[in-house]
Design a protein around this motif. Structure first.
Motif, short mmCIF file in Angstrom:
data_model
loop_
_atom_site.label_atom_id
_atom_site.label_comp_id
_atom_site.label_asym_id
_atom_site.label_seq_id
_atom_site.Cartn_x
_atom_site.Cartn_y
_atom_site.Cartn_z
N VAL A 243 0.83 -1.20 0.00
CA VAL A 243 0.00 0.00 0.00
C VAL A 243 0.86 1.25 0.00
O VAL A 243 0.59 2.22 -0.72
N ALA A 244 1.94 1.25 0.79
CA ALA A 244 2.82 2.41 0.86
C ALA A 244 3.52 2.64 -0.49
O ALA A 244 3.66 3.79 -0.93
N GLY A 245 3.94 1.57 -1.15
CA GLY A 245 4.58 1.71 -2.46
C GLY A 245 3.62 2.26 -3.49
O GLY A 245 3.98 3.12 -4.31
N HIS A 246 2.38 1.79 -3.47
CA HIS A 246 1.35 2.26 -4.40
C HIS A 246 1.09 3.74 -4.19
O HIS A 246 1.08 4.54 -5.15
N SER A 247 0.86 4.13 -2.93
CA SER A 247 0.56 5.54 -2.63
C SER A 247 1.74 6.45 -2.95
O SER A 247 1.55 7.56 -3.47
N ALA A 248 2.96 5.98 -2.64
CA ALA A 248 4.14 6.82 -2.87
C ALA A 248 4.32 7.11 -4.36
O ALA A 248 4.59 8.26 -4.74
N LEU A 249 4.18 6.11 -5.20
CA LEU A 249 4.36 6.37 -6.63
C LEU A 249 3.25 7.27 -7.17
O LEU A 249 3.51 8.17 -7.98
N ALA A 250 2.02 7.08 -6.69
CA ALA A 250 0.94 7.95 -7.12
C ALA A 250 1.25 9.41 -6.78
O ALA A 250 1.03 10.32 -7.60
N VAL A 268 8.35 -5.50 -2.29
CA VAL A 268 6.96 -5.23 -1.96
C VAL A 268 6.58 -3.80 -2.35
O VAL A 268 5.52 -3.55 -2.93
N LEU A 269 7.46 -2.85 -2.06
CA LEU A 269 7.24 -1.47 -2.49
C LEU A 269 7.19 -1.38 -4.01
O LEU A 269 6.36 -0.67 -4.59
N ALA A 270 8.10 -2.11 -4.68
CA ALA A 270 8.17 -2.05 -6.14
C ALA A 270 6.89 -2.59 -6.78
O ALA A 270 6.39 -2.04 -7.77
N ILE A 271 6.35 -3.68 -6.24
CA ILE A 271 5.12 -4.24 -6.80
C ILE A 271 3.96 -3.28 -6.57
O ILE A 271 3.10 -3.10 -7.44
N GLY A 272 3.93 -2.60 -5.42
CA GLY A 272 2.93 -1.56 -5.21
C GLY A 272 3.08 -0.45 -6.22
O GLY A 272 2.08 0.06 -6.76
N ALA A 273 4.33 -0.05 -6.52
CA ALA A 273 4.58 1.00 -7.51
C ALA A 273 4.15 0.55 -8.90
O ALA A 273 3.57 1.34 -9.67
N LEU A 274 4.41 -0.71 -9.26
CA LEU A 274 4.00 -1.22 -10.57
C LEU A 274 2.48 -1.16 -10.72
O LEU A 274 1.95 -0.79 -11.77
N ASN A 275 1.77 -1.52 -9.66
CA ASN A 275 0.31 -1.47 -9.71
C ASN A 275 -0.19 -0.03 -9.84
O ASN A 275 -1.17 0.23 -10.56
N ALA A 276 0.46 0.91 -9.14
CA ALA A 276 0.07 2.31 -9.25
C ALA A 276 0.33 2.84 -10.66
O ALA A 276 -0.48 3.59 -11.22
N ALA A 277 1.45 2.44 -11.25
CA ALA A 277 1.76 2.86 -12.62
C ALA A 277 0.71 2.34 -13.59
O ALA A 277 0.23 3.06 -14.48
N GLY A 281 -2.05 4.34 -16.12
CA GLY A 281 -1.79 4.23 -17.55
C GLY A 281 -0.35 4.52 -17.93
O GLY A 281 -0.04 4.81 -19.08
N VAL A 282 0.57 4.40 -16.95
CA VAL A 282 2.00 4.63 -17.21
C VAL A 282 2.62 3.30 -17.59
O VAL A 282 2.54 2.32 -16.84
N ASP A 283 3.22 3.24 -18.78
CA ASP A 283 3.81 2.00 -19.27
C ASP A 283 5.19 1.77 -18.66
O ASP A 283 6.06 2.63 -18.70
N VAL A 284 5.34 0.59 -18.06
CA VAL A 284 6.64 0.18 -17.51
C VAL A 284 7.18 -0.93 -18.41
O VAL A 284 6.50 -1.93 -18.64
#
Length: 356
Positions: A243-250, A268-277, A281-284
């Motif tokens: 959750v923290a990774g998702h919110s931080a990238l957003a 775990v942070l990275a997977i949250g960031a990937l989901n936020a991306a 609609g941000v392509d990784v």
């Protein structure tokens, strides 16, 4: 010559009186303790093993056990060795695949040495100290401490063999086995510079942990040496959660100029960031490179395929187990700190910066 106590005296010593003089006193059981403490028998088991019960209940159970002279059968301690052949492992969250990997390798190595593992959930130092000192384990591995925790020192002062695994404290009080977190995060920075990234962000872990501190330090230093500065708007310090990774990238994506690459201080942070991306609609990796740290098992799944720093979790856990068994068996060596080298694993979430 000392005289043997009469049968009635033996019964009194075991907390029971009355009945025919010929009746043989039976061993005290956990049910006797439960009756005297006014609790259910399962509560006695939880209290004596450091499980989840109130401190008032635990105190009543311990007092009843002491009054009756009760020795838990699962303590299994021979009079010669006073050992249980159980080792405690303190973990933060078994939903995190990293800790599942630690548990698997740690348990396998201890089984080879004739020990079983008892799991303890992360808690404050005082609570953990009470649970770990209850007498049910021969030693303990701590995996999720903060830098200024006093728990390792207090366990050592109580004669409980202890090893730090994954994280360590600011002052070396016990043996430790850790990854070279500074070197690992430097590898990430060097990779991003090599790919041409200059607008770089980061989602760091808590600064009061050795992993958070060292991964941030290595990343900052390597970028500085390359003449690249991290922009404050593209950096966050958060707990190690999805959750923290998702919110931080957003938040980072909402704070221009947006970075072309983000380093996440664990997977775990990275997977949250990937989901936020993906949600934005941000392509990784076309629009954003994301690199993690740990290389837990699910990071290699094709649906994730995360570029990350590989910690050799198996080697770290097995080494920590060996250090601990050595202490339990009476080893009096000086404090030992084993540092396991990391490796950068290139998968599909990093790419060269796009022109323009």
């Amino acid at each position: 010559m000392a005289q043997s106590p009469a049968p009635g005296d033996r019964r009194a010593a075991n907390g029971r009186t009355g009945g025919p003089a010929s009746q043989r006193a039976r061993p005290v059981t956990s049910y006797d303790v439960a009756a005297l403490a006014g609790v259910a028998q399962p509560t006695v088991s939880r209290a004596l093993r450091g499980g989840s019960v109130s401190e008032e209940t635990r105190s009543r159970v311990l007092a009843a056990a002491e009054r009756l002279g009760y020795v838990p059968r699962d303590a299994g301690r021979s009079l010669a060795t006073r050992r249980t052949h159980r080792i405690g492992l303190v973990v933060a969250d078994l939903r995190n695949f990293f800790y599942l990997g630690v548990l698997t390798a740690f348990e396998q190595r201890l089984a080879e040495a004739g020990f079983q593992v008892t799991l303890f959930r992360e808690a404050d130092d005082a609570t953990l100290l009470a649970r770990l000192s209850s007498g049910g384990i021969d030693g303990v591995a701590l995996t999720s401490l903060t830098l200024h925790s006093s728990l390792p020192r207090e366990l050592r002062e109580r004669g409980i063999p202890t090893v730090l695994l994954n994280r360590e404290t600011a002052h070396p009080d016990v043996d430790a086995c850790v990854s070279d977190n500074i070197r690992g995060s430097r590898m990430v920075a060097e990779r991003l510079v090599e790919l041409g990234h200059r607008r770089i962000g980061a989602i760091f872990g808590p600064a009061d942990t050795s992993t958070g501190r060292d991964r941030a330090r290595g990343f900052h230093d390597a970028l500085a040496e390359a003449g690249v500065a991290l922009h404050p708007a593209a950096c966050r310090e958060v707990p190690y959660t999805h959750v923290a990774g998702h919110s931080a990238l957003a938040e980072i994506l909402d704070s221009p100029p947006t970075p072309t690459a983000v380093f996440c201080a664990n997977d775990v942070l990275a997977i949250g960031a990937l989901n936020a991306a993906k949600a934005r609609g941000v392509d990784v990796p076309r629009d954003l490179t994301v690199i993690g740290y740990d290389d837990m098992d699910m990071s290699s799944w094709e649906i994730i395929d995360l570029t990350t720093v590989h910690q050799n979790i198996d080697t770290m856990a097995r080494t920590a187990a060996e250090l601990l068994v050595s202490r339990v068996e009476g080893g009096d060596e000086e404090l030992r700190r084993v540092v396991v080298p990391p490796q950068l694993v290139i998968r599909s979430t990093d790419a060269p910066v796009r022109a323009g």
